[in-house]
Design a protein around this motif. Structure first.
Motif, short mmCIF file in Angstrom:
data_model
loop_
_atom_site.label_atom_id
_atom_site.label_comp_id
_atom_site.label_asym_id
_atom_site.label_seq_id
_atom_site.Cartn_x
_atom_site.Cartn_y
_atom_site.Cartn_z
N MET A 1 0.82 -1.20 0.00
CA MET A 1 0.00 0.00 0.00
C MET A 1 0.87 1.26 0.00
SD MET A 1 -3.07 1.09 0.10
CE MET A 1 -4.06 2.45 0.56
N THR A 2 1.97 1.19 0.74
CA THR A 2 2.84 2.35 0.84
C THR A 2 3.51 2.66 -0.49
OG1 THR A 2 3.32 1.54 3.06
CG2 THR A 2 4.56 3.40 2.32
N GLU A 3 3.87 1.60 -1.23
CA GLU A 3 4.53 1.80 -2.52
C GLU A 3 3.59 2.47 -3.52
OE1 GLU A 3 6.21 -1.81 -3.97
OE2 GLU A 3 7.28 -2.20 -2.11
N ILE A 4 2.33 2.10 -3.47
CA ILE A 4 1.35 2.70 -4.38
C ILE A 4 1.18 4.18 -4.06
CG2 ILE A 4 -1.08 2.70 -5.05
CD1 ILE A 4 -1.06 -0.33 -4.52
N LEU A 5 1.09 4.52 -2.77
CA LEU A 5 0.95 5.92 -2.38
C LEU A 5 2.20 6.72 -2.75
CD1 LEU A 5 -0.83 5.69 1.08
CD2 LEU A 5 -1.76 6.52 -1.07
N GLU A 6 3.38 6.11 -2.61
CA GLU A 6 4.60 6.81 -2.99
C GLU A 6 4.64 7.08 -4.49
OE1 GLU A 6 7.76 4.39 -1.51
OE2 GLU A 6 7.52 5.11 0.55
N ASN A 7 4.18 6.11 -5.28
CA ASN A 7 4.13 6.32 -6.74
C ASN A 7 3.11 7.39 -7.10
OD1 ASN A 7 6.10 4.43 -7.25
ND2 ASN A 7 4.65 2.75 -7.51
N ILE A 8 1.97 7.39 -6.43
CA ILE A 8 0.96 8.43 -6.67
C ILE A 8 1.53 9.80 -6.31
CG2 ILE A 8 -1.26 9.33 -5.85
CD1 ILE A 8 -2.20 6.42 -5.64
N LEU A 9 2.24 9.87 -5.19
CA LEU A 9 2.84 11.13 -4.77
C LEU A 9 3.87 11.62 -5.78
CD1 LEU A 9 2.84 13.19 -2.45
CD2 LEU A 9 4.72 11.91 -1.46
N LEU A 10 4.65 10.71 -6.32
CA LEU A 10 5.66 11.08 -7.31
C LEU A 10 5.00 11.63 -8.58
CD1 LEU A 10 8.66 11.04 -8.15
CD2 LEU A 10 8.23 8.77 -9.09
N VAL A 11 3.98 10.95 -9.07
CA VAL A 11 3.29 11.39 -10.28
C VAL A 11 2.60 12.72 -10.06
CG1 VAL A 11 1.39 10.83 -11.85
CG2 VAL A 11 3.03 9.07 -11.21
N VAL A 12 1.92 12.87 -8.92
CA VAL A 12 1.22 14.12 -8.63
C VAL A 12 2.20 15.27 -8.50
CG1 VAL A 12 -0.11 15.32 -6.84
CG2 VAL A 12 -0.83 13.08 -7.61
N SER A 13 3.34 15.03 -7.88
CA SER A 13 4.31 16.11 -7.71
C SER A 13 4.91 16.55 -9.04
CB SER A 13 5.41 15.71 -6.73
OG SER A 13 6.13 14.60 -7.23
N ILE A 14 5.18 15.61 -9.95
CA ILE A 14 5.71 15.97 -11.27
C ILE A 14 4.67 16.75 -12.07
CG2 ILE A 14 6.44 15.01 -13.48
CD1 ILE A 14 7.85 12.80 -11.88
N ILE A 15 3.42 16.31 -12.04
CA ILE A 15 2.36 17.02 -12.75
C ILE A 15 2.14 18.40 -12.14
CG2 ILE A 15 -0.10 17.00 -13.33
CD1 ILE A 15 0.10 13.95 -13.49
N LEU A 16 2.22 18.49 -10.81
CA LEU A 16 2.03 19.77 -10.13
C LEU A 16 3.12 20.77 -10.52
CD1 LEU A 16 0.25 21.22 -8.06
CD2 LEU A 16 1.72 20.33 -6.28
N ILE A 17 4.35 20.32 -10.60
CA ILE A 17 5.44 21.19 -11.03
C ILE A 17 5.21 21.68 -12.45
CG2 ILE A 17 7.90 21.25 -11.60
CD1 ILE A 17 8.33 19.37 -9.18
N ALA A 18 4.83 20.77 -13.33
CA ALA A 18 4.61 21.14 -14.73
C ALA A 18 3.45 22.12 -14.88
CB ALA A 18 4.35 19.89 -15.57
N ILE A 19 2.37 21.91 -14.15
CA ILE A 19 1.19 22.76 -14.29
C ILE A 19 1.43 24.13 -13.69
CG2 ILE A 19 -0.20 22.27 -12.25
CD1 ILE A 19 -1.67 21.89 -15.60
N VAL A 20 2.24 24.22 -12.64
CA VAL A 20 2.57 25.52 -12.06
C VAL A 20 3.44 26.32 -13.04
CG1 VAL A 20 3.95 26.63 -10.26
CG2 VAL A 20 2.27 24.91 -9.65
N LEU A 21 4.33 25.63 -13.74
CA LEU A 21 5.15 26.33 -14.73
C LEU A 21 4.34 26.80 -15.93
CD1 LEU A 21 8.37 24.13 -14.68
CD2 LEU A 21 8.06 26.43 -13.75
N LEU A 22 3.20 26.18 -16.20
CA LEU A 22 2.35 26.59 -17.30
C LEU A 22 1.52 27.84 -16.99
CD1 LEU A 22 0.90 23.25 -18.66
CD2 LEU A 22 2.46 24.80 -19.83
N GLN A 23 1.33 28.13 -15.71
CA GLN A 23 0.49 29.26 -15.34
C GLN A 23 1.15 30.57 -15.72
OE1 GLN A 23 -0.44 28.94 -11.21
NE2 GLN A 23 -2.08 27.50 -11.56
#
Length: 75
Positions: free
Chosen positions: A1-23
């Protein structure tokens, strides 16, 4: 369960960085000296279309990032 949450956190953080740079930048106070303040008139317009979507998507990703980070901290 922890590995899945870590992968979700990694994907969300990368998308969050990209979307903030688009603003678009909203800190254009220094440009008022050159343009005479005309941009300040149009700067107060409401967000519409893609800008509104990006703004709300950023907020959603921020909440997801916070919740997943907190949940990983608790576990």
């Amino acid at each position: 369960m922890t590995e899945i949450l870590e992968n979700i956190l990694l994907v969300v953080s990368i998308i969050l960085i990209a979307i903030v740079l688009l603003q678009s930048s909203k800190a254009s106070d220094a440009g008022q000296i050159i343009t005479g303040g005309n941009e300040a008139l149009f700067g107060k317009m409401k967000e519409r279309g893609l800008e509104l979507f990006i703004s709300r998507f950023t907020m959603l990703l921020g909440v997801v990032f916070f919740v997943v980070s907190f949940w990983l901290f608790v576990i």
